[in-house]
Design an enzyme around this catalytic site. Structure first.
Site, PDB file in Angstrom:
ATOM      1  CG  ASN A  68      55.993  43.069  41.161  1.00 43.32           C
ATOM      2  OD1 ASN A  68      56.963  42.820  40.809  1.00 43.32           O
ATOM      3  ND2 ASN A  68      54.666  43.598  40.532  1.00 43.32           N
TER       4      ASN A  68
ATOM      5  CG  HIS B 133      55.996  38.090  38.280  1.00 47.22           C
ATOM      6  ND1 HIS B 133      56.898  38.998  38.732  1.00 47.22           N
ATOM      7  CD2 HIS B 133      54.943  39.296  37.891  1.00 47.22           C
ATOM      8  CE1 HIS B 133      56.721  40.087  38.881  1.00 47.22           C
ATOM      9  NE2 HIS B 133      55.674  40.367  38.490  1.00 47.22           N
TER      10      HIS B 133
ATOM     11  CB  CYS C  19      56.830  41.524  35.824  1.00 52.78           C
ATOM     12  SG  CYS C  19      56.451  42.843  36.620  1.00 52.78           S
TER      13      CYS C  19
HETATM   14  N1  COA Z   1      45.419  51.033  51.097  1.00 52.91           N
HETATM   15  C1  COA Z   1      44.349  51.002  51.537  1.00 52.91           C
HETATM   16  N2  COA Z   1      43.126  51.048  50.909  1.00 52.91           N
HETATM   17  C2  COA Z   1      43.502  50.977  49.511  1.00 52.91           C
HETATM   18  C3  COA Z   1      44.807  50.960  48.967  1.00 52.91           C
HETATM   19  C4  COA Z   1      45.609  51.057  49.723  1.00 52.91           C
HETATM   20  N3  COA Z   1      47.155  50.637  49.257  1.00 52.91           N
HETATM   21  N4  COA Z   1      44.483  50.951  47.591  1.00 52.91           N
HETATM   22  C5  COA Z   1      43.422  50.857  47.401  1.00 52.91           C
HETATM   23  N5  COA Z   1      42.336  51.077  48.417  1.00 52.91           N
HETATM   24  C6  COA Z   1      41.121  51.053  48.631  1.00 52.91           C
HETATM   25  C7  COA Z   1      40.156  51.372  47.309  1.00 52.91           C
HETATM   26  O1  COA Z   1      40.180  53.067  47.347  1.00 52.91           O
HETATM   27  C8  COA Z   1      39.158  50.782  47.620  1.00 52.91           C
HETATM   28  O2  COA Z   1      38.403  51.622  48.490  1.00 52.91           O
HETATM   29  P1  COA Z   1      36.536  51.555  48.224  1.00 52.91           P
HETATM   30  O3  COA Z   1      36.084  50.173  48.148  1.00 52.91           O
HETATM   31  O4  COA Z   1      36.072  52.319  49.382  1.00 52.91           O
HETATM   32  O5  COA Z   1      36.533  52.171  46.791  1.00 52.91           O
HETATM   33  C9  COA Z   1      39.259  49.553  48.170  1.00 52.91           C
HETATM   34  O6  COA Z   1      40.453  49.730  48.782  1.00 52.91           O
HETATM   35  C10 COA Z   1      39.471  48.408  47.062  1.00 52.91           C
HETATM   36  O7  COA Z   1      40.198  48.854  46.166  1.00 52.91           O
HETATM   37  P2  COA Z   1      40.789  47.903  44.986  1.00 52.91           P
HETATM   38  O8  COA Z   1      41.562  48.664  43.912  1.00 52.91           O
HETATM   39  O9  COA Z   1      39.398  47.201  44.392  1.00 52.91           O
HETATM   40  O10 COA Z   1      41.361  46.651  45.521  1.00 52.91           O
HETATM   41  P3  COA Z   1      42.048  45.362  44.954  1.00 52.91           P
HETATM   42  O11 COA Z   1      41.477  44.217  45.802  1.00 52.91           O
HETATM   43  O12 COA Z   1      41.924  45.305  43.498  1.00 52.91           O
HETATM   44  O13 COA Z   1      43.452  45.404  45.215  1.00 52.91           O
HETATM   45  C11 COA Z   1      45.760  45.803  44.002  1.00 52.91           C
HETATM   46  C12 COA Z   1      44.370  46.506  44.526  1.00 52.91           C
HETATM   47  C13 COA Z   1      46.529  46.952  43.282  1.00 52.91           C
HETATM   48  C14 COA Z   1      46.482  45.184  45.216  1.00 52.91           C
HETATM   49  C15 COA Z   1      45.302  44.689  43.140  1.00 52.91           C
HETATM   50  O14 COA Z   1      44.282  45.053  42.155  1.00 52.91           O
HETATM   51  C16 COA Z   1      46.342  43.970  42.275  1.00 52.91           C
HETATM   52  O15 COA Z   1      47.474  43.483  42.817  1.00 52.91           O
HETATM   53  N6  COA Z   1      46.438  43.997  41.121  1.00 52.91           N
HETATM   54  C17 COA Z   1      47.510  43.644  40.009  1.00 52.91           C
HETATM   55  C18 COA Z   1      48.622  44.499  40.137  1.00 52.91           C
HETATM   56  C19 COA Z   1      49.812  43.892  39.555  1.00 52.91           C
HETATM   57  O16 COA Z   1      49.848  42.641  39.512  1.00 52.91           O
HETATM   58  N7  COA Z   1      50.740  44.535  39.182  1.00 52.91           N
HETATM   59  C20 COA Z   1      51.983  44.170  38.563  1.00 52.91           C
HETATM   60  C21 COA Z   1      51.944  43.276  37.247  1.00 52.91           C
HETATM   61  S1  COA Z   1      53.265  42.852  36.991  1.00 52.91           S
END
Ligand code: COA
Length: 308
Positions: free
Chosen positions: A263, A233, A109
């Site tokens: 993304n 980004h 990215c």
């Molecule tokens: N829909 C609903 N619930 C979801 C879910 C989805 N798509 N994905 C995860 N959950 C749930 C999890 O199981 C967790 O449940 P729990 O609390 O009962 O265990 C809860 O939601 C929180 O999950 P978590 O992984 O802590 O969420 P988060 O706030 O970290 O968000 C991302 C997840 C992936 C959106 C976030 O971490 C992110 O954007 N990270 C960066 C990714 C990125 O930039 N990637 C590209 C790089 S170029």
């Protein structure tokens, strides 16, 4: 050595819109969860990387009033090439009828900023005009049953024409970085699907984006107050907001398109650039801060003065 200026720009996105509600039909997720955690409301899905890249490249050339004979090199930033061999830039070069070098840059990215730096380097040593394209079809390496990735990705392409100019030009500063010891955080093996450790990437991303953007500003002799528009980004709205806050750049001076495109990897910065241009948010002389991060991990920033 000559500097560079950006002459034309263009984008291409697939017609098919996939909303959060569409995803919620087959995944255990919801529009509310996706919007709140990522800022994404919908994304475009479809096409191949070469198709989208070709369309964006054609629009950038048209916008600059240039034909195929005016372009000397095609640099395609992508992490989702059509095939392992040949490089997708060759397909784009052929489709556009360009007679010149063509190669891919894969910095995930961060690819568009890496590509900008590579293009400026080529121009400085006499390559002539470079058509720089950022294009990705992450949907093709996504497991649509994996909600941790499927909600995040979209397809698209954006392009600019990089022209050598006398004098220092408009690329005021740049940096590129990588830390391969973090490659396990975001990866896709041959024939496999995209995997990411979202939480850890989130933490690292904010830190590296802020450090690299601050480095680019310092190298250009500028402060956050001098930035007319941040073009980051687009991976997660919360990452952008956290970076803005730490850099001291208000969100009103930031281009955000993640709500409409998700993304799109190498395409996200040129999509955000195009959107700001379409809305008249950029005028000649404006100082843009471009910053990206991604798998590798890689990260990179550049300060670009718009239109000389
Ligand atoms: N829909 C609903 N619930 C979801 C879910 C989805 N798509 N994905 C995860 N959950 C749930 C999890 O199981 C967790 O449940 P729990 O609390 O009962 O265990 C809860 O939601 C929180 O999950 P978590 O992984 O802590 O969420 P988060 O706030 O970290 O968000 C991302 C997840 C992936 C959106 C976030 O971490 C992110 O954007 N990270 C960066 C990714 C990125 O930039 N990637 C590209 C790089 S170029």
């Amino acid at each position: 050595m000559p500097g560079i200026t950006v002459k034309g720009w263009g984008i291409a996105v697939p017609d098919k819109v996939v909303t959060n509600d569409d995803l919620s039909v087959s995944l255990d997720t919801s529009d509310a969860w996706i919007t709140e955690r990522t800022g994404i409301r919908e994304r475009r899905i479809g096409g191949t990387t070469s198709e989208l890249a070709t369309e964006a490249g054609r629009r950038a050339m048209d916008q600059a009033g240039l034909g195929a004979g005016d372009i000397d090199v095609v640099v395609l930033a992508t992490t989702t090439p059509d095939a392992l061999v040949p490089g997708t830039a060759a397909t784009v070069q052929d489709a556009l009828g360009i007679d010149g070098g063509a190669f891919d840059v894969n910095a995930a990215c961060s690819g568009f900023v890496y590509g900008l730096v590579v293009s400026a380097g080529l121009a400085a040593i006499g390559s002539g005009r470079v058509l720089l394209i950022g294009a990705d079809t992450l949907s093709r390496i996504t497991d649509w049953d994996d909600r941790s990735v499927a909600i995040l990705v979209g397809d698209g392409a954006g392009a600019v024409v990089i022209e050598p100019v006398e004098g220092p030009g408009d690329l005021l500063s740049w940096n590129i970085h990588a830390d391969g010891s973090l490659r396990h955080l975001l990866k896709c093996d041959h024939g496999g699907y995209l995997y990411m450790d979202g939480k850890e990437i989130f933490r690292k991303a904010v830190r590296v984006v802020v450090d690299s953007a601050a480095e680019a500003l310092a190298d250009a002799g500028l402060t956050a107050d001098d930035v007319d528009l941040l073009v980051p980004h687009q991976a997660n709205l919360r990452i952008i907001q956290a970076a803005c806050q730490r850099l001291g750049i208000p969100e009103e001076r930031t281009s955000v398109v993640i709500d409409r495109y998700g993304n799109t990897s190498s395409a996200s910065i040129p999509l955000a650039l195009d959107d700001a241009l379409q809305r008249g948010r950029i005028t000649p002389g404006d100082r843009l801060l471009l910053t990206g991060f991604g798998g590798g991990m890689t990260w990179a920033s550049a300060v670009l003065r718009w239109g000389g």
